[in-house]
Design an enzyme around this catalytic site. Structure first.
Site, PDB file in Angstrom:
ATOM      1  N   HIS A  68       0.876  -1.177   0.000  1.00 30.25           N
ATOM      2  CA  HIS A  68       0.000   0.000   0.000  1.00 30.25           C
ATOM      3  C   HIS A  68       0.911   1.224   0.000  1.00 30.25           C
ATOM      4  O   HIS A  68       1.663   1.421   0.944  1.00 30.25           O
ATOM      5  CB  HIS A  68      -0.899  -0.010   1.237  1.00 30.25           C
ATOM      6  N   LEU A  69       0.845   2.012  -1.080  1.00 29.24           N
ATOM      7  CA  LEU A  69       1.765   3.152  -1.191  1.00 29.24           C
ATOM      8  C   LEU A  69       1.071   4.490  -0.973  1.00 29.24           C
ATOM      9  O   LEU A  69       1.718   5.535  -1.001  1.00 29.24           O
ATOM     10  CB  LEU A  69       2.503   3.110  -2.533  1.00 29.24           C
ATOM     11  N   ARG A  70      -0.248   4.471  -0.753  1.00 29.60           N
ATOM     12  CA  ARG A  70      -1.008   5.630  -0.231  1.00 29.60           C
ATOM     13  C   ARG A  70      -1.143   6.818  -1.157  1.00 29.60           C
ATOM     14  O   ARG A  70      -1.771   7.803  -0.787  1.00 29.60           O
ATOM     15  CB  ARG A  70      -0.423   6.110   1.112  1.00 29.60           C
ATOM     16  N   ASP A 121      -8.621  -5.376  -1.927  1.00 30.43           N
ATOM     17  CA  ASP A 121      -7.874  -5.663  -0.702  1.00 30.43           C
ATOM     18  C   ASP A 121      -8.050  -4.584   0.361  1.00 30.43           C
ATOM     19  O   ASP A 121      -8.050  -3.394   0.084  1.00 30.43           O
ATOM     20  CB  ASP A 121      -6.384  -5.807  -0.993  1.00 30.43           C
ATOM     21  N   ASN A 171      -6.608   0.693  -2.657  1.00 31.72           N
ATOM     22  CA  ASN A 171      -7.361   1.462  -1.650  1.00 31.72           C
ATOM     23  C   ASN A 171      -6.706   2.809  -1.326  1.00 31.72           C
ATOM     24  O   ASN A 171      -6.431   3.140  -0.174  1.00 31.72           O
ATOM     25  CB  ASN A 171      -7.581   0.635  -0.374  1.00 31.72           C
ATOM     26  N   ASP A 196       2.460  -6.915   2.436  1.00 32.08           N
ATOM     27  CA  ASP A 196       1.287  -6.128   2.855  1.00 32.08           C
ATOM     28  C   ASP A 196       1.736  -4.839   3.564  1.00 32.08           C
ATOM     29  O   ASP A 196       1.105  -4.386   4.524  1.00 32.08           O
ATOM     30  CB  ASP A 196       0.350  -6.947   3.749  1.00 32.08           C
ATOM     31  N   HIS A 227      -8.991 -10.458  -0.546  1.00 32.84           N
ATOM     32  CA  HIS A 227      -8.868 -10.276   0.897  1.00 32.84           C
ATOM     33  C   HIS A 227     -10.036 -11.069   1.474  1.00 32.84           C
ATOM     34  O   HIS A 227     -11.177 -10.642   1.381  1.00 32.84           O
ATOM     35  CB  HIS A 227      -8.970  -8.793   1.241  1.00 32.84           C
ATOM     36  N   HIS A 280      -2.429 -12.553   1.773  1.00 34.09           N
ATOM     37  CA  HIS A 280      -2.075 -12.718   3.198  1.00 34.09           C
ATOM     38  C   HIS A 280      -2.817 -13.860   3.911  1.00 34.09           C
ATOM     39  O   HIS A 280      -3.537 -13.658   4.877  1.00 34.09           O
ATOM     40  CB  HIS A 280      -2.249 -11.410   3.976  1.00 34.09           C
ATOM     41  N   HIS A 309       1.121   3.767   8.250  1.00 33.69           N
ATOM     42  CA  HIS A 309       0.199   4.651   8.980  1.00 33.69           C
ATOM     43  C   HIS A 309       1.040   5.626   9.795  1.00 33.69           C
ATOM     44  O   HIS A 309       2.122   5.274  10.275  1.00 33.69           O
ATOM     45  CB  HIS A 309      -0.713   3.864   9.923  1.00 33.69           C
TER      46      HIS A 309
HETATM   47 ZN   LIG Z   1      -3.204  -5.214   2.024  1.00 35.15          ZN
END
Ligand SMILES: [Zn+2]
Length: 431
Positions: free
Chosen positions: A63-65, A153, A95, A306, A180, A233, A310
């Site tokens: 997840h690179l946001r 996911d 996401n 994964d 997921h 995962h 945060h």
């Molecule tokens: Zn994930």
């Protein structure tokens, strides 16, 4: 283009079943020769003595946001963390904000990654609009824009009818669906693995059955539709066994496991550290054993981090309020070296599960050192002992359960497309 000679390392190439000491010559962006006595006057030299020389690591779940949450991570910082961890390619989940459910977002990620990231970044597009699990995205347009897989996911597609149609349509666009798999109704308010530890903590539990049941459903739907399913995962013994049986049945399923689900049990949560909160949660020792056995026997194809950044203020709250996930790109290799040190995996098989397998699942370049291949190469020192300090890492976030711990194993050099992008003594070299 530079000519680089990587000298004196143990060459590990699972794609071509090579394991032996040799020099590797990189010219014009490609692997041009491999040989024990290879010397090229004038070539830039990378010393690999005592190290492994392998196809660059490939993480198919990060997840690179970016776009939308650049205070946690962006394509530049995430790409740099990947390069420092020995990765030459990552696939980023949808996401973001907005979600990658539209070709304009896919285009944005690809363009921005080309400019900002030292490693290859492949976008995974959403399977349903706004990841709401209701209306399918325009899969053909997203694939044409460059999406390498589809996934919601972070969220489960709970509607089985929608999931069926997603799988049916994925057959037409010939791109895998990554699931997921956690039944939201069984998770309820659960924040840790349901069992003795959740009772001791006094926190609501998330039972393994939530995963077992959704994996079982998706395997049946994969059989019904003939689609290619990839389980993200995987963490429960029941899910591992279900995938093993499905493979025996000929269902087209692949699976990944994270470094944390291979090495940490739910006991790590006993001090309420929010950096042990993830989805699925850390499980029991028996589940870890099943995941490790599944990785060893090939039921589970690959290791994926994964990586889920945060901010500190988001994680420094009550356990129940904290967001799920930890960063993992800069610690994955030393953490999973545990399986080599224990004798469960040979170095060659570890490289297969951290590189070759993901490239094959996604149909992307990489995972091979064959002469003529694009030179995505990593030099890994399996013995370097170091203390991990996330504040000194390249990720913008620090949410790691390994912070402050001594780890063994580290990337020494990372080459992408024949260009040295990272060296442990010189840092990030490009861009
Ligand atoms: Zn994930």
């Amino acid at each position: 283009m530079e000519t680089i000679l990587i000298r004196g390392g143990r060459v590990l190439d699972p794609a071509n079943d090579i394991d032996g000491v040799a020099n590797v010559l990189v010219e014009n962006g490609r692997v041009s020769a491999i040989g024990p006595d290879l010397e090229v006057p004038g070539a830039e030299r990378v010393d690999a003595s005592g190290c492994w020389v392998a196809p660059g690591l490939f993480d198919m779940h990060v997840h690179l946001r970016e776009p939308g949450q650049e205070y946690k991570e962006d394509l530049s910082s995430g790409g740099r963390a990947a390069a420092a961890g020995g990765f030459t390619a990552v696939a980023c989940m949808a996401n973001t904000d907005p979600a990658n459910d539209d070709p304009s977002v896919t285009d944005f990620i690809i363009d921005r990654a080309r400019q900002d990231s030292p490693v290859r970044i492949y976008p995974i597009a959403a399977a349903t609009r706004r990841l709401a699990g209701e209306v399918m995205t325009e899969m053909a347009a997203l694939r044409d824009a460059g999406a390498v897989a589809f996934s919601d996911d972070g969220k489960t597609i709970m509607d089985s009818g929608v999931m069926r149609r997603v799988l049916e349509y994925s057959n037409l666009v010939r791109v895998p669906i990554i699931v997921h798999a956690e039944d939201c109704s069984l998770i309820g308010d659960g924040v840790v693995n349901e069992g003795p530890i959740s009772t001791r903590l006094g926190l609501p539990g998330n039972p393994t059955e939530a995963e077992d049941i959704l994996v079982a459903r998706d395997l049946r739907l994969a059989k019904m539709t003939g689609a290619r399913l990839h389980v993200a995962h995987i963490s429960s013994a029941g899910a591992v066994e279900a995938v093993r049986r499905a493979r025996e049945e000929g269902i087209q399923v692949t699976a990944e496991v994270t470094p944390h689900h291979l090495t940490l049990t739910d006991e790590a949560t006993l001090d309420y550290d929010t950096n042990t909160k993830m989805a699925p949660p850390l499980r029991s020792a028996a589940d870890i054993e099943a995941c490790r056995a599944g990785l060893v026997d090939g039921t589970i194809d690959c290791i994926a981090t994964d990586h889920a950044p945060h901010a500190v203020h988001e994680k420094e709250v009550d356990f129940q309020e904290a967001p799920c996930g930890i960063i993992g790109l800069e610690t994955a290799f030393p953490v999973v070296m545990d399986l080599v040190r224990s004798g469960e995996l040979s170095p060659l098989e570890l490289v297969r599960r951290m590189s070759t397998a993901a490239a094959q699942i996604l149909g992307c370049a990489g995972g091979s050192l064959a002469v003529g291949e694009v030179a995505d190469v990593v030099v890994l020192d399996p013995e370097e002992s170091w203390v991990y300090d996330p504040a000194k890492g390249y990720s913008k976030s620090r949410n790691s359960p390994w912070a402050g711990q001594r780890l063994t194993g580290r990337a020494r050099a990372t080459l992408v497309g024949g260009r040295l992008v990272y060296h442990s003594e010189r840092g990030i070299l490009h861009p």
